[in-house]
Design a protein around this motif. Structure first.
Motif, PDB file in Angstrom:
ATOM      1  N   MET A  51       0.860  -1.186   0.000  1.00  0.00           N
ATOM      2  CA  MET A  51       0.000   0.000   0.000  1.00  0.00           C
ATOM      3  C   MET A  51       0.893   1.232   0.000  1.00  0.00           C
ATOM      4  O   MET A  51       1.903   1.281   0.676  1.00  0.00           O
ATOM      5  CB  MET A  51      -0.905  -0.012   1.227  1.00  0.00           C
ATOM      6  N   SER A  52       0.560   2.234  -0.778  1.00  0.00           N
ATOM      7  CA  SER A  52       1.374   3.432  -0.847  1.00  0.00           C
ATOM      8  C   SER A  52       1.354   4.182   0.476  1.00  0.00           C
ATOM      9  O   SER A  52       0.382   4.134   1.223  1.00  0.00           O
ATOM     10  CB  SER A  52       0.863   4.353  -1.961  1.00  0.00           C
ATOM     11  N   GLN A  53       2.419   4.919   0.756  1.00  0.00           N
ATOM     12  CA  GLN A  53       2.512   5.692   1.990  1.00  0.00           C
ATOM     13  C   GLN A  53       1.923   7.071   1.736  1.00  0.00           C
ATOM     14  O   GLN A  53       2.499   7.899   1.035  1.00  0.00           O
ATOM     15  CB  GLN A  53       3.973   5.811   2.432  1.00  0.00           C
ATOM     16  N   LEU A  54       0.785   7.345   2.258  1.00  0.00           N
ATOM     17  CA  LEU A  54       0.113   8.617   2.063  1.00  0.00           C
ATOM     18  C   LEU A  54       0.441   9.544   3.221  1.00  0.00           C
ATOM     19  O   LEU A  54       0.621   9.120   4.354  1.00  0.00           O
ATOM     20  CB  LEU A  54      -1.401   8.410   1.975  1.00  0.00           C
ATOM     21  N   THR A  55       0.535  10.826   2.948  1.00  0.00           N
ATOM     22  CA  THR A  55       0.767  11.778   4.027  1.00  0.00           C
ATOM     23  C   THR A  55      -0.507  12.018   4.787  1.00  0.00           C
ATOM     24  O   THR A  55      -1.601  11.933   4.243  1.00  0.00           O
ATOM     25  CB  THR A  55       1.284  13.113   3.454  1.00  0.00           C
TER      26      THR A  55
ATOM     27  N   THR B 139     -11.839   4.367  10.220  1.00  0.00           N
ATOM     28  CA  THR B 139     -11.973   3.416   9.119  1.00  0.00           C
ATOM     29  C   THR B 139     -11.585   4.112   7.830  1.00  0.00           C
ATOM     30  O   THR B 139     -11.681   5.343   7.729  1.00  0.00           O
ATOM     31  CB  THR B 139     -13.409   2.852   9.038  1.00  0.00           C
ATOM     32  N   PRO B 140     -11.117   3.383   6.811  1.00  0.00           N
ATOM     33  CA  PRO B 140     -10.767   4.026   5.543  1.00  0.00           C
ATOM     34  C   PRO B 140     -11.994   4.646   4.875  1.00  0.00           C
ATOM     35  O   PRO B 140     -13.019   3.993   4.739  1.00  0.00           O
ATOM     36  CB  PRO B 140     -10.212   2.872   4.700  1.00  0.00           C
ATOM     37  N   ARG B 141     -11.873   5.896   4.490  1.00  0.00           N
ATOM     38  CA  ARG B 141     -12.937   6.576   3.741  1.00  0.00           C
ATOM     39  C   ARG B 141     -12.510   6.861   2.306  1.00  0.00           C
ATOM     40  O   ARG B 141     -13.332   7.293   1.489  1.00  0.00           O
ATOM     41  CB  ARG B 141     -13.299   7.898   4.431  1.00  0.00           C
ATOM     42  N   THR B 142     -11.243   6.677   2.026  1.00  0.00           N
ATOM     43  CA  THR B 142     -10.685   6.924   0.697  1.00  0.00           C
ATOM     44  C   THR B 142      -9.883   5.698   0.271  1.00  0.00           C
ATOM     45  O   THR B 142      -9.689   4.766   1.043  1.00  0.00           O
ATOM     46  CB  THR B 142      -9.777   8.162   0.721  1.00  0.00           C
TER      47      THR B 142
ATOM     48  N   LEU C   3     -16.194   0.545   1.277  1.00  0.00           N
ATOM     49  CA  LEU C   3     -16.644  -0.195   2.459  1.00  0.00           C
ATOM     50  C   LEU C   3     -16.730   0.727   3.666  1.00  0.00           C
ATOM     51  O   LEU C   3     -17.647   0.610   4.495  1.00  0.00           O
ATOM     52  CB  LEU C   3     -15.678  -1.344   2.753  1.00  0.00           C
ATOM     53  N   GLY C   4     -15.787   1.656   3.776  1.00  0.00           N
ATOM     54  CA  GLY C   4     -15.777   2.571   4.898  1.00  0.00           C
ATOM     55  C   GLY C   4     -17.019   3.436   4.969  1.00  0.00           C
ATOM     56  O   GLY C   4     -17.476   3.792   6.069  1.00  0.00           O
TER      57      GLY C   4
ATOM     58  N   VAL D  37      -6.958   6.205   6.592  1.00  0.00           N
ATOM     59  CA  VAL D  37      -6.044   6.379   5.457  1.00  0.00           C
ATOM     60  C   VAL D  37      -4.989   5.281   5.331  1.00  0.00           C
ATOM     61  O   VAL D  37      -4.951   4.545   4.356  1.00  0.00           O
ATOM     62  CB  VAL D  37      -5.352   7.768   5.471  1.00  0.00           C
ATOM     63  N   ASN D  38      -4.101   5.154   6.315  1.00  0.00           N
ATOM     64  CA  ASN D  38      -3.018   4.166   6.271  1.00  0.00           C
ATOM     65  C   ASN D  38      -2.559   3.888   7.704  1.00  0.00           C
ATOM     66  O   ASN D  38      -3.006   4.543   8.646  1.00  0.00           O
ATOM     67  CB  ASN D  38      -1.858   4.670   5.399  1.00  0.00           C
ATOM     68  N   PRO D  39      -1.685   2.907   7.926  1.00  0.00           N
ATOM     69  CA  PRO D  39      -1.320   2.545   9.301  1.00  0.00           C
ATOM     70  C   PRO D  39      -0.731   3.690  10.114  1.00  0.00           C
ATOM     71  O   PRO D  39      -1.046   3.841  11.302  1.00  0.00           O
ATOM     72  CB  PRO D  39      -0.296   1.420   9.103  1.00  0.00           C
TER      73      PRO D  39
END
Length: 418
Positions: free
Chosen positions: A1-5, A45-48, A54-55, A88-90
């Motif tokens: 998974m890409s690292q998003l800011t 939860t992920p919204r994007t 699913l979020g 978004v990410n971990p």
């Protein structure tokens, strides 16, 4: 998974009468007056991204649960507020979980879908001694090597998904002595699901003759579909996630490949998003909107009335988790996380909107529950955009222990950290 800011995000604060959009998350929190009279629940939860579809269901269902709890008098007479954030990410999930606990003083954390993000949240929850209910991350490791005393799982583990779908696939003759081609999401969830799938194939006479790891950002499956066409397998098994499944199903239909399709991880929103005539195969789900129980249909009716569509299984998980938290706090007359943990470990039963009540195993905190395997209807039998499948009855069946699909202690040892 890409690292998003971790960009400035919005927080939605839900009250009994509606929702208020707050100032950006970097600003000081605008919390309600009389804070001692309010119980705040943090929802991450992920919204994007590829899990975003699913979020959206998850947030809507948690909002509905809070409104119902408040309409019934709240928790021990106190109103509930739901603070929602896009995880978004971990890295972002960890930071936002810490902020919710330390700054916003939430009583517990609920949510997540990405297994790596769930692990990051669980580490915060354990350090802060704050209850975390995982509503969507399936990794067996979260219930085994990475288990935490303050983390519980309403979502099923990957092994349960594999064994539920596997029963249906065995009945259809698609495993034993068959050549299987697998496509797997290239992140923690997919890797773990493939591991459990390989165990199932080995135990039931199936042979993997081709396999590919699929980047989570990939949208064009044509190179892999060409490989499948050339390999001519007896079945194509998907260990994909989120929008990957929707894109795969659309393109598989466009290619017109004749090989049976199935999967070991699934969410109904992905079938609905594939469009008319593109949903194929047999898949496991933890719940669906046609489950025949009074509380399930009450939930479906309330969700439809509010959001003009039926809930899907991720929505069920976040709705049910919120109701479980409310029951535990009412029963213990407390919001103290340690007291809630002990209550959840005690064998307490919960109406989980299925035909049997559920309970948490004390040694790995997995919810013991019924599951289902669904199979796509032929297009000529589809009457609307949502009722596009047939379902098995509950798995395990009425005469079986709820624990037969789950891992044993020997298969997935959990030792809670001190």
């Amino acid at each position: 998974m890409s690292q998003l800011t971790d960009t400035i995000s919005r927080r939605t604060l839900l009250r009994a009468g509606g929702a208020a959009l707050l100032t950006p998350a970097l600003a000081a929190p605008a919390l309600s007056q009389g804070q001692a009279d309010v119980i705040r629940i943090g929802h991450l939860t992920p919204r994007t991204g590829f899990l975003g579809p699913l979020g959206e269901y998850a947030v809507q269902a948690a909002q509905l649960a809070v409104e119902e709890i408040n309409a019934a008098g709240g928790i021990n007479g106190r109103k509930v507020e739901l603070l929602t954030e896009d995880s978004v990410n971990p890295q972002t999930a960890s930071a936002k979980a810490e902020r919710m606990v330390q700054r916003d003083k939430v009583a517990c954390l609920i949510g997540e879908i990405n297994s790596a993000s769930a692990l990051a949240i669980s580490q915060v929850a354990q350090r802060e001694k704050t209850l975390f209910i995982n509503t969507g991350a399936n990794s067996d490791a979260l219930r085994g090597s990475d288990c935490k005393r303050f983390m519980f799982h309403v979502e099923s583990q990957n092994t349960m998904m594999v064994r539920a779908a596997g029963r249906a696939l065995l009945d259809k003759g698609l495993i034993k002595d068959k050549k299987i081609y697998t496509l797997t999401a290239d992140y923690a969830f997919g890797h773990d699901l493939l591991k459990q799938a390989k165990k199932f194939f080995a135990a039931n006479g199936g042979t993997i003759t081709g396999e590919d790891l699929i980047p989570t950002e990939l949208t064009d499956f044509s190179p892999f579909l060409l490989k499948i066409r050339q390999a001519r397998p007896d079945a194509v098994i998907c260990n994909l996630a989120g929008a990957q499944i929707t894109n795969f199903l659309k393109q598989y239909s466009e290619f017109g490949l004749p090989f049976p399709v199935a999967g070991f991880g699934f969410d109904l929103a992905l079938a609905w998003g594939a469009g008319q005539g593109n949903f194929l195969g047999t898949w496991p789900v933890v719940w669906h909107h046609m489950v025949d129980s009074p509380s399930a249909q009450k939930f479906v009716a309330a969700f439809k009335a509010k959001y003009k569509r039926p809930p899907e299984n991720q929505g069920w998980s976040d709705y049910t988790s919120t109701k479980i938290v409310a029951q535990a706090m009412n029963a213990t007359k407390s919001t103290d996380s340690m007291k809630i943990v002990e209550y959840l470990e005690s064998g307490a039963k919960f109406d989980i909107h299925k035909t049997r009540e559920g309970y948490f195993r004390p040694w790995d905190h997995e919810l013991m529950q019924e599951m289902y395997a669904i199979t796509a209807l032929p297009q000529e039998k589809v009457k609307n955009q949502y009722d596009i499948f047939t379902s098995t009855g509950p798995l395990p069946g009425p005469g079986e222990s709820l624990e037969v699909l789950a891992t044993t202690k020997e298969e997935n040892a959990c030792t809670f950290p001190a």
